[in-house]
Scaffold this motif. Structure first.
Motif, PDB file in Angstrom:
ATOM      1  N   ILE A 149       7.898   1.007  -5.126  1.00 23.37           N
ATOM      2  CA  ILE A 149       8.492  -0.242  -5.658  1.00 23.37           C
ATOM      3  C   ILE A 149       7.608  -0.734  -6.823  1.00 23.37           C
ATOM      4  CG2 ILE A 149       8.960  -2.579  -5.186  1.00 23.37           C
ATOM      5  CD1 ILE A 149       9.507  -1.831  -2.396  1.00 23.37           C
ATOM      6  N   ASP A 150       8.107  -0.838  -7.837  1.00 19.41           N
ATOM      7  CA  ASP A 150       7.598  -1.193  -9.204  1.00 19.41           C
ATOM      8  C   ASP A 150       7.564  -2.595  -9.346  1.00 19.41           C
ATOM      9  OD1 ASP A 150       6.519  -0.654 -11.393  1.00 19.41           O
ATOM     10  OD2 ASP A 150       8.230   0.537 -12.467  1.00 19.41           O
ATOM     11  N   ASP A 151       6.447  -3.136 -10.145  1.00 22.65           N
ATOM     12  CA  ASP A 151       6.498  -4.553 -10.385  1.00 22.65           C
ATOM     13  C   ASP A 151       6.553  -5.598  -9.252  1.00 22.65           C
ATOM     14  OD1 ASP A 151       6.790  -3.358 -12.916  1.00 22.65           O
ATOM     15  OD2 ASP A 151       8.870  -4.038 -13.348  1.00 22.65           O
ATOM     16  N   PHE A 152       5.883  -4.930  -8.323  1.00 22.17           N
ATOM     17  CA  PHE A 152       5.685  -5.645  -6.749  1.00 22.17           C
ATOM     18  C   PHE A 152       5.013  -6.990  -7.253  1.00 22.17           C
ATOM     19  CE2 PHE A 152       4.508  -7.108  -2.985  1.00 22.17           C
ATOM     20  CZ  PHE A 152       5.714  -6.911  -2.019  1.00 22.17           C
ATOM     21  N   ALA A 156      -2.528  -0.270  -8.750  1.00 23.08           N
ATOM     22  CA  ALA A 156      -2.472  -1.251  -9.650  1.00 23.08           C
ATOM     23  C   ALA A 156      -2.035  -0.978 -11.068  1.00 23.08           C
ATOM     24  CB  ALA A 156      -3.838  -1.789  -9.599  1.00 23.08           C
ATOM     25  N   GLU A 157      -1.263  -1.508 -11.559  1.00 20.22           N
ATOM     26  CA  GLU A 157      -0.730  -1.082 -13.167  1.00 20.22           C
ATOM     27  C   GLU A 157      -1.567  -2.096 -14.088  1.00 20.22           C
ATOM     28  OE1 GLU A 157       3.634  -0.940 -12.998  1.00 20.22           O
ATOM     29  OE2 GLU A 157       3.828  -3.364 -12.971  1.00 20.22           O
ATOM     30  N   GLY A 158      -1.565  -1.611 -15.300  1.00 18.53           N
ATOM     31  CA  GLY A 158      -2.055  -2.459 -16.438  1.00 18.53           C
ATOM     32  C   GLY A 158      -3.433  -2.712 -16.280  1.00 18.53           C
TER      33      GLY A 158
END
Ligand code: C2E
Ligand code: CA
Ligand code: CA
Ligand code: CA
Length: 279
Positions: free
Chosen positions: A178-181, A235-237
């Motif tokens: 699940i992206d952008d959670f 964790a993205e970004g």
């Protein structure tokens, strides 16, 4: 009359350079882009938070526009979704990601998981699962090496159809992320019922950690909840060592962001990956 001509010219060029001219050019061009082979994939590593070693990668689409240069996906994915072109575009992305992965493996690169983004629209069409399975078979890619990223808003708009398709994909060994959670306010009960293996914490929460106490608390809570649900966290970004250290200390499993690796062309990604594996 001379002034009028000048004004008219200025108006015209402002319009041509402005947003509407650009999106018109994009719309007519996108249709031909796939056939003309103007799309390209860039690859960004996801690393193990403990040791910085490659744990996987995400394929991100770009459009090499003959006049506009490299167009980022935010500027044409929404357009592709509106026009239905997202279906052939996504087909190209999945095939290219699997093809590239097979090429790397054939060249001796240790197989790592590759993630591809899906669009809600793809679940409306029939035959998504069949297409994915056929593409894996075509390139000889193990289903356990494929990860499909869907956004949290797709989880919330959950239809029986989407749910069943995801469950089927997942039972073949494909990982569902699940992206952008965290930005979509999906409920915990929705999450618990959902066939999901990975949660990607949205970049907006990562940006101001560790300094911002509420973002730090939210991130910490998402990680703790995911552990209880036995879901992997990414964790993205992540752009700084402080963000990385915070995430590592709070038990986040994988890190994705410019600090470790920017999205790179296939050649450059291979060089990065080989170096990362040697270290
Ligand atoms: P996303 O799936 O959330 O992908 C992460 C985006 O964050 C990527 O932008 C990536 O380049 C960027 N990013 C990665 N690390 C950092 C960082 O440390 N700092 C900052 N500021 N940004 C970082 P990109 O490549 O422009 O893609 C934007 C969005 O377009 C993606 O967001 C995804 O929703 C969509 N997209 C990209 N490729 C595809 C595709 O093949 N199919 C579909 N349906 N959507 C795609
Ligand atoms: Ca993604
Ligand atoms: Ca994301
Ligand atoms: Ca995003």
């Amino acid at each position: 009359a001379k002034d009028l001509g000048k004004n008219r010219y200025e108006f015209y060029s402002a319009w041509m350079n402005g947003h509407s001219a650009r999106s018109l050019a994009l719309e007519s061009g996108l249709r031909r882009a796939i056939e003309r082979n103007e799309l390209a994939l860039h690859y960004q590593a996801k690393v193990d938070s403990h040791n910085g070693r490659i744990a996987g990668m995400e394929a991100l689409v770009r459009w090499r526009h003959p006049e506009l240069g490299l167009v980022p996906p935010d500027q044409f994915i929404p357009l592709a979704e509106e026009t239905g072109l997202i279906v052939p575009l996504s087909r190209w992305v999945l095939n290219e990601a699997c093809r590239q992965h097979a090429e790397w493996v054939n060249a001796g690169f240790p197989p790592v998981r590759i993630a591809v983004n899906l669009s809600a629209r793809q679940f409306v069409e029939d035959g998504l699962c069949e297409e994915v399975f056929a593409t894996l078979a075509l390139h000889g890619l193990d289903a356990r090496l494929l990860e499909l990223e869907i956004t949290e808003s797709m989880v919330m708009a959950n239809t029986e159809r989407t749910f069943e398709a995801l469950a089927r994909l997942r039972s073949s060994g494909i990982r569902i992320a699940i992206d952008d959670f965290g930005v979509g306010y999906s409920s915990l009960s929705q999450l618990k019922q959902f066939p999901v293996d990975v949660i990607k914490i949205d970049r907006s929460f990562i940006r101001d950690i560790p300094g911002d106490p509420s973002d730090a608390a939210i991130t910490d809570a998402i990680i703790a909840m995911s552990k209880r649900l036995k879901v992997i966290t990414v964790a993205e970004g992540v752009e700084t060592p402080h963000q990385w250290h915070f995430l590592r200390e709070h038990g986040c499993d994988e890190i994705q962001g410019y600090y470790f690796c920017k999205p790179l062309e296939a050649q450059a990604f291979l060089a990065y990956a080989l170096k990362n594996m040697e270290e």
